[in-house]
Design an enzyme around this catalytic site. Structure first.
Site, short mmCIF file in Angstrom:
data_model
loop_
_atom_site.label_atom_id
_atom_site.label_comp_id
_atom_site.label_asym_id
_atom_site.label_seq_id
_atom_site.Cartn_x
_atom_site.Cartn_y
_atom_site.Cartn_z
N ASP A 142 0.89 -1.30 0.12
CA ASP A 142 0.02 0.14 0.03
C ASP A 142 0.77 1.38 -0.09
OD1 ASP A 142 -2.62 -0.82 -0.51
OD2 ASP A 142 -3.41 -0.45 1.46
N ASP A 159 -11.08 -6.14 11.55
CA ASP A 159 -10.94 -7.54 11.59
C ASP A 159 -12.07 -8.33 12.38
OD1 ASP A 159 -9.71 -6.14 13.67
OD2 ASP A 159 -7.90 -7.08 13.58
#
Ligand code: NAG
Ligand code: NAG
Length: 725
Positions: free
Chosen positions: A140, A442
């Site tokens: 990223d 998550d």
């Protein structure tokens, strides 16, 4: 047709010590009811201040009890799992499924490429048929430095993998492996491979330091040309490079074994599109990998967590491939452990008790949460499929699908899957893949998978599966906890609130088991009250507890001592040391009075629409000095921060409270009346000893900044003066 009987691939056992735990819990509950009885019966009739402070104590104790009940309920049943990999090998031999592995990195300056390379090499070297392994790196940071490092990894893997296979090397992360002396391997070869590794590392570190790739290297791979079109890390096209194509017969290591597939991906970034952080990166990887290898199971790991156990894949397959129970399992979570922990774990980073007891409780009630790294997923489950009882996987069939396109064609056709606009008007980020919009994506993702009917498993093998890097300063730790706490609290307040969202989808116990984390932040209020008010009342002469000579003191002392004694026992049973437990208690206090407080107030402020009041995170410092103090287990303060203001002020307050108490005890006989309060104050002073040391006695750069010390003295004295008059 008769059903074939298979020996199970894994076994579930009850955690030991539950009977002891339940009896202690029951006795504590009994004692707590006496405490409440005392609070009600002896409610002061006198002044207003007395009544309010008393009521405050009562409310705090009610909260503590509520929270304690939650954690107790969640630990009532705990299980752990034992996989049998020899049965897996016997039964499935060569018919093992393909595995995709996702490694995510975000910034070459914070996560150095040499570290990423180590993680990638450690997962490439899994004890698993390499032709069935596919490793994907999501960058990223969109950095050519990372890309270059991956090229180096590609080359070095040709030496490293056969070396690992030949000598059954553990761990298979070169940096961690070469830190040890050579054992059980040919010394010549060990030296040779070590030298090669060091050269690779040096080249990567040099380019990283220069922040530039030398001309002659740029010519070596066509992939570098992509960076001609990259303006910066948040504005560039998709870069997708298949560095090793596992299907290519020429992709072999130095001994002629096939190599795992290795793919580099930097998804498209444009300033006008939200990129959704790691969740966005993972979803792009899920899509791209579905075209390239499409393995039924994938694993994701953060770039700072190397694999410490080359058998993890096989372990996890014991769950997914179990004939009887395997088909309902969506993910297998490994614990998060750290490589860089000092003996007594000064910042309580190991979260021992959570990982050895609490998550086992979740597991007994339907499955652990997904904690973002070191987790094997069933692709279909994460991609939105609902579980139903007739779902059955035929693992032998899954291996037949083969992609025919050439690597360069695949690179072209897959790019669109990682573009900014691909997800528009699709269920990605909602029902498909990782859920967007939360700092703890998550947890939400794991919850939503469980709510689709799937189960999950927690596996903590003796030799840890993954080892990461723990924060090494106090501030880093506190800030990290603030982020987690905030995330959990936001989830609780959102549509994904486990209690409501899971209604009729997952068992009540599992919903409750999520709650202790949701309420982390809310703990700050009761804790602050207990730290501040009894101490001030001591100075003012308001008694908040029973006399020592009275029998009513028993429930108070019983609750306090048995609860702590149990906690100590549990901590040591989980592998900690006594000093480690003391450090853990200190961190418990520090987190509650700072991280939780900031997380709580910021979330509430955001709800009310004041989102700009975020407190600034200080830069990560890590010079040699800091490491050295960390190794000596000296708490690192060093910089001024609002968190330290609070810690220092509270510590000073308790110190002054104790001085006041000593004076009183000497001048008049108040020990009987104020005994418990004095003990509480004394306990807090003891726990804060390193803070006083940092404020008054240390000379190194990690001591408490003078400005913080002055502020703390001023605030604390002011509070005490106000309390007395
Ligand atoms: C990591 O692996 C090494 C080598 O097998 C082992 O000695 C060590 O105990 C493992 N670390 C942990 C924390 O389990
Ligand atoms: C306790 C421990 O492992 N400390 C190490 C952490 O990492 C730094 C540098 O990476 C080492 O210098 C420490 O010895």
């Amino acid at each position: 047709m008769a059903k074939i009987e298979y020996a199970p691939l894994f076994e579930t056992r009850q955690l030991k010590g539950r009977i002891l735990f339940r009896s202690v819990a029951a006795s504590i509950l009994l004692a707590i009811s006496f405490v409440f009885l005392y609070r009600v019966r002896f409610f002061p009739v006198g002044g207003k201040v007395e009544r309010w402070t008393w009521a405050g104590m009562f409310v705090s104790e009610l909260w503590f009890t509520f929270y304690w009940l939650l954690t107790t309920v969640c630990r009532w049943n705990c299980v752990y799992r034992i996989p049998y990999i020899h049965r897996l090998s016997q039964r499935f031999g060569k018919e093992l499924p393909g595995i995709d592995i996702f490694v995510c990195t975000a910034d070459p300056m914070i996560e150095p490429p040499s570290m990423v390379v180590n993680t990638v090499l450690s997962v490439m070297a899994y004890d698993y048929p390499p032709e069935k392994l596919n490793i994907y790196l999501s960058d990223d940071g969109g950095s050519d430095l990372t890309f270059y490092a991956m090229l180096e990894a590609t080359n070095f893997s040709k030496t490293w993998l056969p070396f690992c296979y030949k000598f059954k090397v553990e761990p298979r992360c070169p940096e961690a492996y070469f830190r040890k002396a050579s054992v059980g391997v040919d010394v010549e070869q060990w030296r040779f491979v070590k030298k090669q590794y060091e050269d690779v590392k040096m080249r990567i570190e040099t380019t990283t330091k220069l922040n530039r790739i030398p001309e002659h290297i740029l010519k070596q791979h066509k992939g570098f040309r992509e960076w001609d079109f990259v303006s910066n890390k948040s504005d560039h096209q998709t870069i997708l490079q298949i560095l090793i194509d596992g299907r290519d017969p020429n992709a072999v290591d130095n001994e002629g074994n096939p190599l795992p597939t290795l793919v580099y991906l930097a998804r498209e970034k444009r300033p006008q599109h939200h990129h959704h952080f790691k969740a966005g990166a993972m979803n792009a990887l899920i899509r791209v990998s579905s075209k390239i290898s499409n393995s039924p199971i994938f694993m994701n790991v953060d770039c700072d967590m190397y694999s410490n156990n080359s058998e993890s894949i096989k372990y996890s397959l014991c769950f997914f491939m179990d004939e009887e129970k395997g088909d309902e399992i969506a993910f297998v979570q490994f614990p998060q452990n750290f490589d860089n922990i000092t003996k007594n774990d000064i910042y309580g980073n190991c979260i021992r008790v959570i990982q050895k007891v609490e998550i086992q409780g979740l597991d007994a009630n339907g499955g652990p949460c997904y904690i973002g790294s070191g987790c094997f997923h069933r692709r279909e489950a994460l991609c939105g499929k609902k579980y139903d009882k007739d779902y059955k996987v035929d693992w032998t069939k899954l291996n037949d699908t083969k992609v025919e396109e050439s690597a360069s064609l695949l690179e072209e056709t897959c790019k669109v899957l990682a573009s900014c606009t691909f997800e528009h008007n699709t269920p990605w980020g909602k029902q498909m893949g990782l859920v967007y919009g939360f700092p703890v994506e998550d947890i939400v993702t794991g919850l939503s998978v469980q709510c689709r009917g799937w189960k999950s498993m927690f596996l903590s093998p003796e030799r840890e599966g993954f080892l990461g890097v723990a924060p090494i300063t106090l501030l880093q730790t506190l800030v990290q906890h603030k982020r987690w706490t905030e995330g959990h609290f936001q989830v609780f307040l959102s549509e994904y609130c486990p209690l409501l969202y899971g209604y009729r989808k997952i068992p009540l116990m599992l919903r409750l088991a999520y709650c202790p984390y949701s309420f982390w932040s809310a703990n700050c209020l009761a804790t602050l009250y207990y730290v501040v008010v009894p101490c001030l009342c001591l100075l003012k002469g308001i008694s908040l507890f029973s006399k020592i000579s009275s029998l009513w003191v028993l429930p108070f002392t019983y609750v306090a001592f048995s609860h702590r004694a149990y906690s100590l026992g549990e901590f040591i049973w989980c592998g900690g040391t006594f000093l480690g437990w003391c450090n853990d208690q200190r961190m418990w206090l520090f987190k509650r009075t700072t991280s939780y407080l900031f997380a709580f107030s910021e979330t509430i402020l955001k709800l009310l629409g004041y989102s700009q009041l975020a407190f600034v995170v200080t830069a990560k410092v890590a010079d040699k000095d800091v490491y050295e103090r960390y190794d000596r287990e000296l708490i690192e303060f060093g910089v001024a921060s609002p968190m330290f203001d609070i810690l220092a002020t509270l510590a000073m307050l308790n110190l002054l409270g104790m001085f006041g108490a000593i004076k009183k005890v000497i001048m008049s006989n108040v020990l009987d009346q104020f005994g418990v309060q004095i003990l509480l104050c004394l306990a807090l002073v003891t726990i804060n000893l390193p803070v006083y040391q940092a404020m008054f006695f240390r000379e190194d750069n990690g001591k408490m900044p003078t400005s913080v010390t002055y502020k703390a003295i001023a605030f604390a004295s002011l509070a005490c003066t106000l309390a007395i008059y």
